[in-house]
Scaffold this motif. Structure first.
Motif, PDB file in Angstrom:
ATOM      1  N   ASP A  71       0.835  -1.204   0.000  1.00  0.00           N
ATOM      2  CA  ASP A  71       0.000   0.000   0.000  1.00  0.00           C
ATOM      3  C   ASP A  71       0.870   1.255   0.000  1.00  0.00           C
ATOM      4  OD1 ASP A  71      -2.303  -1.557   0.108  1.00  0.00           O
ATOM      5  OD2 ASP A  71      -2.387  -1.497   2.299  1.00  0.00           O
ATOM      6  N   GLN A  72       1.877   1.252   0.877  1.00  0.00           N
ATOM      7  CA  GLN A  72       2.746   2.429   0.965  1.00  0.00           C
ATOM      8  C   GLN A  72       3.548   2.617  -0.315  1.00  0.00           C
ATOM      9  OE1 GLN A  72       2.940   4.769   3.794  1.00  0.00           O
ATOM     10  NE2 GLN A  72       3.659   5.784   1.922  1.00  0.00           N
ATOM     11  N   ASP A  73       4.019   1.526  -0.886  1.00  0.00           N
ATOM     12  CA  ASP A  73       4.762   1.625  -2.153  1.00  0.00           C
ATOM     13  C   ASP A  73       3.877   2.198  -3.258  1.00  0.00           C
ATOM     14  OD1 ASP A  73       6.999   0.581  -0.966  1.00  0.00           O
ATOM     15  OD2 ASP A  73       6.724  -1.458  -1.746  1.00  0.00           O
ATOM     16  N   LEU A  74       2.607   1.796  -3.273  1.00  0.00           N
ATOM     17  CA  LEU A  74       1.668   2.311  -4.279  1.00  0.00           C
ATOM     18  C   LEU A  74       1.460   3.809  -4.097  1.00  0.00           C
ATOM     19  CD1 LEU A  74      -0.391   1.975  -6.563  1.00  0.00           C
ATOM     20  CD2 LEU A  74      -2.067   1.254  -4.846  1.00  0.00           C
ATOM     21  N   LEU A  75       1.302   4.237  -2.858  1.00  0.00           N
ATOM     22  CA  LEU A  75       1.131   5.669  -2.595  1.00  0.00           C
ATOM     23  C   LEU A  75       2.387   6.455  -2.953  1.00  0.00           C
ATOM     24  CD1 LEU A  75      -0.817   5.652   0.774  1.00  0.00           C
ATOM     25  CD2 LEU A  75      -1.620   6.574  -1.396  1.00  0.00           C
ATOM     26  N   ASN A  76       3.549   5.909  -2.616  1.00  0.00           N
ATOM     27  CA  ASN A  76       4.799   6.591  -2.961  1.00  0.00           C
ATOM     28  C   ASN A  76       4.894   6.812  -4.467  1.00  0.00           C
ATOM     29  OD1 ASN A  76       5.461   6.502  -0.265  1.00  0.00           O
ATOM     30  ND2 ASN A  76       6.860   4.767  -0.462  1.00  0.00           N
ATOM     31  N   LEU A  77       4.463   5.819  -5.226  1.00  0.00           N
ATOM     32  CA  LEU A  77       4.486   5.942  -6.678  1.00  0.00           C
ATOM     33  C   LEU A  77       3.437   6.939  -7.155  1.00  0.00           C
ATOM     34  CD1 LEU A  77       5.902   4.501  -9.206  1.00  0.00           C
ATOM     35  CD2 LEU A  77       3.732   3.274  -9.423  1.00  0.00           C
ATOM     36  N   GLY A 128      -9.064  -4.933  -7.459  1.00  0.00           N
ATOM     37  CA  GLY A 128      -9.460  -3.915  -8.422  1.00  0.00           C
ATOM     38  C   GLY A 128      -9.379  -2.488  -7.931  1.00  0.00           C
ATOM     39  N   ALA A 129      -9.725  -2.254  -6.652  1.00  0.00           N
ATOM     40  CA  ALA A 129      -9.737  -0.881  -6.140  1.00  0.00           C
ATOM     41  C   ALA A 129      -8.330  -0.284  -6.123  1.00  0.00           C
ATOM     42  CB  ALA A 129     -10.347  -0.842  -4.745  1.00  0.00           C
ATOM     43  N   LYS A 130      -7.363  -1.059  -5.636  1.00  0.00           N
ATOM     44  CA  LYS A 130      -5.981  -0.563  -5.603  1.00  0.00           C
ATOM     45  C   LYS A 130      -5.411  -0.485  -7.019  1.00  0.00           C
ATOM     46  CE  LYS A 130      -5.204  -2.390  -0.972  1.00  0.00           C
ATOM     47  NZ  LYS A 130      -4.434  -3.315  -0.117  1.00  0.00           N
ATOM     48  N   ALA A 131      -5.836  -1.426  -7.868  1.00  0.00           N
ATOM     49  CA  ALA A 131      -5.401  -1.377  -9.269  1.00  0.00           C
ATOM     50  C   ALA A 131      -5.908  -0.107  -9.944  1.00  0.00           C
ATOM     51  CB  ALA A 131      -5.895  -2.610 -10.013  1.00  0.00           C
ATOM     52  N   ASP A 143       9.227   0.261 -13.280  1.00  0.00           N
ATOM     53  CA  ASP A 143       9.586  -1.142 -13.506  1.00  0.00           C
ATOM     54  C   ASP A 143       9.911  -1.859 -12.198  1.00  0.00           C
ATOM     55  OD1 ASP A 143       9.237  -0.721 -16.198  1.00  0.00           O
ATOM     56  OD2 ASP A 143      11.375  -0.447 -16.630  1.00  0.00           O
ATOM     57  N   ASP A 144      10.624  -1.166 -11.304  1.00  0.00           N
ATOM     58  CA  ASP A 144      10.953  -1.759 -10.008  1.00  0.00           C
ATOM     59  C   ASP A 144       9.686  -2.034  -9.205  1.00  0.00           C
ATOM     60  OD1 ASP A 144      13.624  -1.651 -10.618  1.00  0.00           O
ATOM     61  OD2 ASP A 144      14.036   0.157  -9.439  1.00  0.00           O
ATOM     62  N   PHE A 145       8.741  -1.095  -9.275  1.00  0.00           N
ATOM     63  CA  PHE A 145       7.474  -1.274  -8.553  1.00  0.00           C
ATOM     64  C   PHE A 145       6.697  -2.468  -9.110  1.00  0.00           C
ATOM     65  CE2 PHE A 145       2.885  -0.524  -8.353  1.00  0.00           C
ATOM     66  CZ  PHE A 145       2.695  -0.405  -6.988  1.00  0.00           C
ATOM     67  N   LEU A 146       6.563  -2.537 -10.424  1.00  0.00           N
ATOM     68  CA  LEU A 146       5.774  -3.599 -11.050  1.00  0.00           C
ATOM     69  C   LEU A 146       6.423  -4.973 -10.879  1.00  0.00           C
ATOM     70  CD1 LEU A 146       4.632  -1.877 -14.376  1.00  0.00           C
ATOM     71  CD2 LEU A 146       3.319  -2.219 -12.278  1.00  0.00           C
ATOM     72  N   SER A 147       7.706  -5.006 -10.623  1.00  0.00           N
ATOM     73  CA  SER A 147       8.387  -6.297 -10.460  1.00  0.00           C
ATOM     74  C   SER A 147       7.946  -7.021  -9.189  1.00  0.00           C
ATOM     75  CB  SER A 147       9.908  -6.095 -10.446  1.00  0.00           C
ATOM     76  OG  SER A 147      10.316  -5.403  -9.278  1.00  0.00           O
ATOM     77  N   THR A 148       7.391  -6.282  -8.220  1.00  0.00           N
ATOM     78  CA  THR A 148       6.970  -6.909  -6.956  1.00  0.00           C
ATOM     79  C   THR A 148       5.471  -6.726  -6.677  1.00  0.00           C
ATOM     80  OG1 THR A 148       7.521  -4.894  -5.693  1.00  0.00           O
ATOM     81  CG2 THR A 148       9.251  -6.567  -5.936  1.00  0.00           C
ATOM     82  N   TRP A 149       4.792  -5.890  -7.454  1.00  0.00           N
ATOM     83  CA  TRP A 149       3.373  -5.584  -7.189  1.00  0.00           C
ATOM     84  C   TRP A 149       2.493  -6.452  -8.083  1.00  0.00           C
ATOM     85  CZ3 TRP A 149      -1.276  -3.365  -8.943  1.00  0.00           C
ATOM     86  CH2 TRP A 149      -2.103  -2.820  -7.944  1.00  0.00           C
TER      87      TRP A 149
END
Length: 396
Positions: A43-49, A74-77, A61-67
């Motif tokens: 959640d925090q990584d998503l907000l940081n992005l 769907g809501a977070k997506a 790319d770094d984010f998507l490699s682990t998310w």
């Protein structure tokens, strides 16, 4: 203020064990507890992005490699899909990109369905000289029509009890059904539990305040406009932000929706900057009108924990407001530490189970203790005196 909720009680107990009896310090400690129990690293990584002004392709790319979009839901997506819309220069991988487009289309369709119900119902209300005020996600959808939203229903406020009762009859005559929650009715179509409209008779703040005064002030600042093809009042952006802050705290304290928390932060940023003359004094006056001091301290502290600097820390630096926040916080401290347990014990203690004089004395002691502490709970000076003496005994 929802003080029987388990997460809330645990957070306050955590604060009592780890902080002094001051509003700011104890609420910060409570917020630490909420954060640890509600917000995951993803959640925090998503907000940081999402709140990064200049995202590089490597960061994405770094984010998507682990998310994992499938695991996060769907809501977070949808929040990540906002990032994709706002940064068309970035390349989303073949796995995530098409799915995010699908999420946008799905929520766009869901929003259109809700809006169609809204238009149908409010058009009928307008024909009967009832003009509601739109709130929460519905207001944001009007302000930002290009962005699909995660909405379970659309919230409106009906001015005056007579029109509220009139609206209920109009709606049932149209074939809709509803669940009555006292402060509002949740509207749905027959045979379905899915919400359509949430129709409020007043603005629920979870504090004691003059409801009529707040509604009058909201209406005075609102703008009568065309929303989804109907005549509707739109609150000023400051009032929309105030309600968003209140709902943020409800979501935190009741542990109802981390998704709602994430989207609320996204709304905060937009509302603060969508007008050049945003007036924080309106929000401060709303806080004073509703006695929502502790809620605002929690909202500001929690929001800034997730996205540093997203809200100004005007409450903590206002001596008068901090004083009142301390009073309200003391009440919750007293309830959590001295009332909740005896209330539960009293509920379990029945006269029919008394079979001896000793048991009767125990029964009487529990019932009188409960009544005495509830009496104190209704008188702020007595609460302050009790806690002050408790602190003295603790320090000895």
């Amino acid at each position: 203020m929802g003080i029987d909720n388990k997460l809330f009680v645990n957070a306050y107990q955590h604060a009592l064990d780890n902080a002094n009896f001051t509003a700011v310090d104890a609420i910060k400690t409570s917020v630490d507890y909420y954060y640890d129990h509600l917000v995951s690293k993803n959640d925090q990584d998503l907000l940081n992005l999402a709140f990064c002004e200049n995202i590089t392709q490597k960061q994405l790319d770094d984010f998507l490699s682990t998310w994992d979009i499938e695991a996060e839901g769907g809501a977070k997506a949808l929040l990540l899909a906002y990032v994709m819309k706002h940064h068309p220069d970035l390349t989303f991988n073949e796995y995530t990109g098409p799915r995010l487009k699908g999420v946008l289309n799905f929520h766009r369709f869901e929003n259109l369905s809700l809006v169609s119900h809204y238009t149908k119902i409010v058009h009928e209300l307008n024909k009967n000289n009832i003009i509601p005020m739109i709130m929460k996600g519905g207001a944001m959808k009007h302000l930002r029509p290009e962005l699909p939203r995660h909405m379970g229903d659309i919230d409106i406020l009906i001015f005056g009890d007579a029109d509220f009762q009139k609206a209920k009859k109009i709606i049932t005559d149209m074939g809709y059904e509803y669940e009555d929650n006292k402060h509002s009715i949740d509207l749905h179509t027959p045979g379905s539990k899915a919400g359509v409209l949430d129709i409020h008779r007043f603005i629920e703040i979870e504090s004691k305040y003059n409801r009529g005064k707040l509604v009058r002030e909201f209406k005075k600042r609102a703008r009568l406009t065309n929303i989804f093809g109907t005549k509707t009042y739109l609150p000023c952006v400051e009032d929309i932000l105030f309600i968003s802050m209140v709902n943020l705290v409800k979501n935190i304290r009741n542990n109802t929706s981390i998704q709602g928390i994430l989207f609320t932060l996204f709304d905060f940023e937009y509302l603060e900057h969508c007008t050049p003359d945003f007036d924080w004094n309106i929000i401060i006056n709303n806080i004073r009108t509703t006695n929502a001091y502790p809620q605002m301290l929690i909202a500001i502290e929690f929001a800034n924990r997730l996205v540093p600097g997203i809200l100004p820390d005007f409450v903590a630096h206002d001596k008068k407001m901090n004083h009142y926040a301390t009073q309200f916080f003391n009440r919750d401290i007293f309830y959590t530490k001295y009332v909740r347990e005896i209330r539960e014990k009293s509920g379990e203690t029945k006269l029919r189970n008394v079979h001896s004089f000793k048991q009767f004395l125990e029964y009487l002691d529990i019932k009188l203790t409960k009544q005495f502490r509830f009496f104190i709970l209704e008188h702020q000076p007595l609460i302050n005196m009790w806690l002050k003496n408790a602190n003295k005994r603790k320090d000895k």
